[in-house]
Design a protein around this motif. Structure first.
Motif, short mmCIF file in Angstrom:
data_model
loop_
_atom_site.label_atom_id
_atom_site.label_comp_id
_atom_site.label_asym_id
_atom_site.label_seq_id
_atom_site.Cartn_x
_atom_site.Cartn_y
_atom_site.Cartn_z
N GLN A 74 -4.78 5.68 15.03
CA GLN A 74 -5.30 6.12 13.73
C GLN A 74 -4.39 5.71 12.58
OE1 GLN A 74 -8.26 7.38 12.83
NE2 GLN A 74 -8.84 6.95 14.94
N GLU A 75 -3.09 5.73 12.80
CA GLU A 75 -2.18 5.25 11.74
C GLU A 75 -2.45 3.78 11.44
OE1 GLU A 75 1.88 6.04 12.84
OE2 GLU A 75 1.68 8.19 12.48
N VAL A 76 -2.64 2.99 12.49
CA VAL A 76 -2.92 1.56 12.30
C VAL A 76 -4.27 1.36 11.63
CG1 VAL A 76 -3.35 -0.61 13.53
CG2 VAL A 76 -1.41 0.83 14.18
N VAL A 77 -5.26 2.14 12.03
CA VAL A 77 -6.60 2.02 11.42
C VAL A 77 -6.50 2.25 9.92
CG1 VAL A 77 -8.83 3.21 11.20
CG2 VAL A 77 -7.97 2.57 13.46
N TRP A 78 -5.83 3.32 9.52
CA TRP A 78 -5.75 3.63 8.09
C TRP A 78 -4.85 2.66 7.35
CZ3 TRP A 78 -9.27 6.06 5.55
CH2 TRP A 78 -10.14 6.89 6.26
N GLN A 79 -3.78 2.20 7.97
CA GLN A 79 -2.95 1.18 7.33
C GLN A 79 -3.77 -0.08 7.09
OE1 GLN A 79 0.67 0.03 9.38
NE2 GLN A 79 0.90 -1.81 8.13
N THR A 80 -4.52 -0.49 8.09
CA THR A 80 -5.35 -1.71 7.98
C THR A 80 -6.41 -1.56 6.90
OG1 THR A 80 -4.95 -2.18 10.32
CG2 THR A 80 -6.82 -3.30 9.28
N ARG A 81 -7.02 -0.39 6.82
CA ARG A 81 -8.04 -0.16 5.79
C ARG A 81 -7.42 -0.23 4.40
NH1 ARG A 81 -11.30 3.55 5.07
NH2 ARG A 81 -12.95 2.06 4.72
N ILE A 82 -6.25 0.36 4.24
CA ILE A 82 -5.57 0.33 2.94
C ILE A 82 -5.18 -1.11 2.59
CG2 ILE A 82 -3.47 1.04 1.72
CD1 ILE A 82 -3.68 3.71 3.39
N GLU A 83 -4.62 -1.83 3.56
CA GLU A 83 -4.27 -3.23 3.32
C GLU A 83 -5.49 -4.04 2.91
OE1 GLU A 83 -2.49 -4.46 7.00
OE2 GLU A 83 -0.50 -3.71 6.42
N GLY A 84 -6.61 -3.80 3.60
CA GLY A 84 -7.84 -4.53 3.27
C GLY A 84 -8.29 -4.29 1.84
N LEU A 85 -8.23 -3.04 1.40
CA LEU A 85 -8.62 -2.76 0.02
C LEU A 85 -7.67 -3.46 -0.96
CD1 LEU A 85 -10.49 -0.45 -1.71
CD2 LEU A 85 -8.15 0.07 -2.29
N LEU A 86 -6.38 -3.36 -0.71
CA LEU A 86 -5.41 -3.99 -1.61
C LEU A 86 -5.56 -5.50 -1.64
CD1 LEU A 86 -2.25 -1.83 -0.79
CD2 LEU A 86 -3.65 -1.73 -2.87
N GLU A 87 -5.81 -6.11 -0.49
CA GLU A 87 -5.98 -7.57 -0.42
C GLU A 87 -7.23 -8.05 -1.14
OE1 GLU A 87 -5.83 -8.30 3.80
OE2 GLU A 87 -3.68 -8.71 3.73
N SER A 88 -8.22 -7.18 -1.27
CA SER A 88 -9.48 -7.58 -1.91
C SER A 88 -9.39 -7.63 -3.44
CB SER A 88 -10.60 -6.62 -1.50
OG SER A 88 -10.44 -5.36 -2.14
N LEU A 89 -8.27 -7.19 -3.98
CA LEU A 89 -8.12 -7.10 -5.44
C LEU A 89 -7.29 -8.26 -5.99
CD1 LEU A 89 -7.24 -3.29 -5.50
CD2 LEU A 89 -9.50 -4.33 -5.92
N ASP A 90 -7.51 -8.59 -7.27
CA ASP A 90 -6.63 -9.57 -7.89
C ASP A 90 -5.26 -8.90 -8.12
OD1 ASP A 90 -6.43 -8.31 -10.55
OD2 ASP A 90 -8.46 -9.06 -10.91
N GLU A 91 -4.26 -9.70 -8.41
CA GLU A 91 -2.88 -9.20 -8.44
C GLU A 91 -2.68 -8.04 -9.41
OE1 GLU A 91 1.68 -10.76 -8.95
OE2 GLU A 91 0.08 -12.22 -8.63
N ARG A 92 -3.22 -8.15 -10.60
CA ARG A 92 -3.04 -7.08 -11.59
C ARG A 92 -3.69 -5.78 -11.14
NH1 ARG A 92 -5.44 -7.20 -17.56
NH2 ARG A 92 -6.84 -5.75 -16.60
N GLU A 93 -4.92 -5.88 -10.66
CA GLU A 93 -5.65 -4.71 -10.17
C GLU A 93 -4.95 -4.13 -8.93
OE1 GLU A 93 -9.08 -2.03 -10.21
OE2 GLU A 93 -7.94 -3.18 -11.67
#
Length: 156
Positions: A74-93
């Motif tokens: 579950q820690e990995v699942v949530w880390q991966t989900r957070i990383e995915g959201l951050l990666e989907s944004l442009d640098e400033r956002e």
């Protein structure tokens, strides 16, 4: 690919979700994390609340060695989900949203130590003393720390 600091932030987020599950901190963190993921979209926020509830259910269902595997997963699942959201944004956002996550974690994540169902968590210094013939013992999993030897006694 995220920079190291954002990967660490995502890992801290995943850990915070799992550590808060089933504790007094859960309601606040659950709501704040769902809102953070939802980004103003009520339906997405509701979906995240359901995912968070599923996490709690999975963590509560496991016991023994299985519980540890579920916790790590579950820690990995949530880390991966957070990383995915951050990666989907442009640098400033990405920087703005990362700052929002830092704020969520600072305000809602459990601080210090945590304990499982039958555990005892103590933050700060702990002193266990056996004076004047009294007894003291601390049990930690398979390790037991018991009474200290009496001064002046000889073993052998």
């Amino acid at each position: 690919m995220l920079v190291e600091a954002l990967t660490a932030l995502a890992a801290a987020g995943g850990t915070a979700v799992v550590q808060a599950a089933g504790t007094d901190a859960w309601a606040g963190l659950r709501q704040a994390v769902a809102r953070w993921f939802g980004r103003g979209d009520v339906q997405r926020e509701q979906t995240e609340l359901e995912r968070l509830d599923q996490t709690v259910a999975e963590l509560a269902a496991g016991d023994g060695a299985e519980a540890e595997r579920v916790r790590i997963r579950q820690e990995v699942v949530w880390q991966t989900r957070i990383e995915g959201l951050l990666e989907s944004l442009d640098e400033r956002e990405r920087m703005r949203v990362a700052d929002e996550l830092r704020t969520v974690l600072a305000q809602h994540a459990p601080q210090g130590v945590s304990a499982d169902r039958d555990g005892l968590a103590i933050g700060g210094d702990v002193e266990v003393r056996a004076d004047h013939g009294s007894a003291a013992a601390v049990r930690m999993g398979d390790v037991t720390v018991g009474n200290p030897p009496v001064l002046g006694s000889h073993q052998g």
